[in-house]
Design an enzyme around this catalytic site. Structure first.
Site, PDB file in Angstrom:
ATOM      1  N   LYS A  96      51.638  90.398  15.480  1.00  0.00           N
ATOM      2  CA  LYS A  96      50.352  91.072  15.214  1.00  0.00           C
ATOM      3  C   LYS A  96      50.469  92.565  15.513  1.00  0.00           C
ATOM      4  CE  LYS A  96      47.712  86.880  16.024  1.00  0.00           C
ATOM      5  NZ  LYS A  96      47.169  85.953  17.011  1.00  0.00           N
TER       6      LYS A  96
ATOM      7  N   GLN B 228      44.384  85.985  22.675  1.00  0.00           N
ATOM      8  CA  GLN B 228      45.273  84.926  22.176  1.00  0.00           C
ATOM      9  C   GLN B 228      45.001  83.611  22.910  1.00  0.00           C
ATOM     10  OE1 GLN B 228      47.367  85.389  19.584  1.00  0.00           O
ATOM     11  NE2 GLN B 228      48.193  83.336  19.653  1.00  0.00           N
TER      12      GLN B 228
ATOM     13  N   ASP C  38      38.558  87.620  15.295  1.00  0.00           N
ATOM     14  CA  ASP C  38      38.929  86.210  15.111  1.00  0.00           C
ATOM     15  C   ASP C  38      37.778  85.427  14.465  1.00  0.00           C
ATOM     16  OD1 ASP C  38      41.455  85.182  15.798  1.00  0.00           O
ATOM     17  OD2 ASP C  38      41.055  85.380  17.946  1.00  0.00           O
TER      18      ASP C  38
HETATM   19  N1  GUN Z   1      46.335  80.974  18.842  1.00  0.00           N
HETATM   20  C1  GUN Z   1      46.834  80.386  17.730  1.00  0.00           C
HETATM   21  N2  GUN Z   1      46.209  80.866  16.628  1.00  0.00           N
HETATM   22  C2  GUN Z   1      45.293  81.759  17.063  1.00  0.00           C
HETATM   23  C3  GUN Z   1      44.345  82.603  16.400  1.00  0.00           C
HETATM   24  O1  GUN Z   1      44.204  82.607  15.175  1.00  0.00           O
HETATM   25  N3  GUN Z   1      43.595  83.402  17.204  1.00  0.00           N
HETATM   26  C4  GUN Z   1      43.731  83.407  18.552  1.00  0.00           C
HETATM   27  N4  GUN Z   1      42.941  84.215  19.245  1.00  0.00           N
HETATM   28  N5  GUN Z   1      44.603  82.645  19.197  1.00  0.00           N
HETATM   29  C5  GUN Z   1      45.379  81.839  18.441  1.00  0.00           C
END
Ligand code: GUN
Length: 299
Positions: free
Chosen positions: A55, A99, A122
């Site tokens: 990311k 995350q 998100d």
């Molecule tokens: N962990 C696995 N996929 C995601 C996601 O799309 N967003 C977040 N915040 N954590 C994750």
């Protein structure tokens, strides 16, 4: 019958990221605005660290600011909430992503609720879930947003009207928001899950089938209506011993069988996966523009 179109999510995501980079350039020159994304990771989960690095790299490649906060596994909920408070109040931060999963001592719901909904890239905050359910503008979870883009690209925007869409999976992250998006696109939507009776029969009625069940090769070739669009959100790791040498990623759909029946289908890997990060960047631009009351550049 000829083989299905292979939906190239990687190529689509690359194009989307190039468009986002152009939008960021425009925002900088027109408004002096550089979208900024803050990513918070707590603990040492290796898979989460891989996602966060990816990311960070993509955010910088799009010309945005990336703020990474790596916290130790023993971080308290209070410390994490204090950090989020600071990010909510930081004008250089337009998107906040914590995350998941979080360590046991932290209540994920309390953390997600603390994020300013207008920075919730998100789309997991209940305010954004409510906005999506009621058709108000808001931030939409990245994976279902990416799936919708792929479906609209293959069918043509506007051609989803009246189609029967079946979603397998009822998570807050994929299944439920996916169903809402398809409903807004005027599909007739059936939400199913692993406990649904006669799941195969439900699937055979689908013009559009989105599978997010987390179950390797759940959907068989003869579950698919000829010509259907099949979107496979599953990412399941098959261990080396079973896969004959190397670990292998497979989806929730038996691709080799489904590709003989479907009209179009996403592969795993290279289908939905690359769309998720591209949509995270798109959401960060959306949030930056909304917070600064400027239009998203049409470039
Ligand atoms: N962990 C696995 N996929 C995601 C996601 O799309 N967003 C977040 N915040 N954590 C994750």
């Amino acid at each position: 019958m000829s083989e299905a179109i292979r939906i190239d999510g990687k190529a689509f995501a690359d194009k989307l990221r190039a468009r986002i980079a152009a939008q960021v350039k425009e925002l900088k020159s027109l408004h002096g605005l550089t979208p900024g994304l803050a990513v918070v990771i707590v603990g040492d989960d290796p898979a989460s660290h891989v996602h966060v690095r990816s990311k960070h790299k993509s955010t910088l490649e799009a010309g945005m600011k990336s703020f990474e906060h790596q916290l130790p596994a023993e971080t308290s909920q209070k410390e994490l909430l204090t950090l989020i408070d600071g990010l909510n109040n930081d004008p250089a931060v337009h998107g906040i992503l914590v995350q998941l999963p979080l360590p046991k001592q932290i209540n994920a719901q309390a953390v997600l609720a603390k994020i300013n909904p207008d920075k919730d890239v998100d789309g997991f905050h209940v305010i954004n879930a409510g906005r999506l359910a009621t058709g108000m503008p808001g931030l939409v979870p990245c994976t279902p947003l990416g799936c919708l883009m792929l479906i609209e690209d293959v069918l043509g925007k506007g051609n989803l009207v009246g189609k029967h869409a079946v979603v397998i999976g009822r998570s807050n992250i994929v299944g439920k928001p996916m169903a809402q998006l398809l409903l807004h696109a005027d599909c007739t939507v059936t939400i199913t899950h692993l406990l649904t009776q006669h799941l195969d029969e439900e699937c055979r009625r689908a013009d559009i089938l989105v599978v997010a069940a987390g179950h390797a090769h759940l959907v068989q070739g003869d579950w698919i209506k000829p010509g259907a669009v099949v979107i496979d959100v599953g990412i399941n790791r098959i261990a080396a011993a079973e896969a004959g040498g190397k670990d292998r990623l497979v989806g929730d759909v038996d691709y080799a069988a489904a590709v003989q029946v479907a009209g179009a289908i996403t592969p795993v890997p290279g289908g939905v996966g690359p769309m998720t990060i591209a949509c995270l960047l798109a959401n960060t631009v959306t949030a930056a523009c909304a917070l600064n009351d400027v239009e998203v550049p049409n470039v």
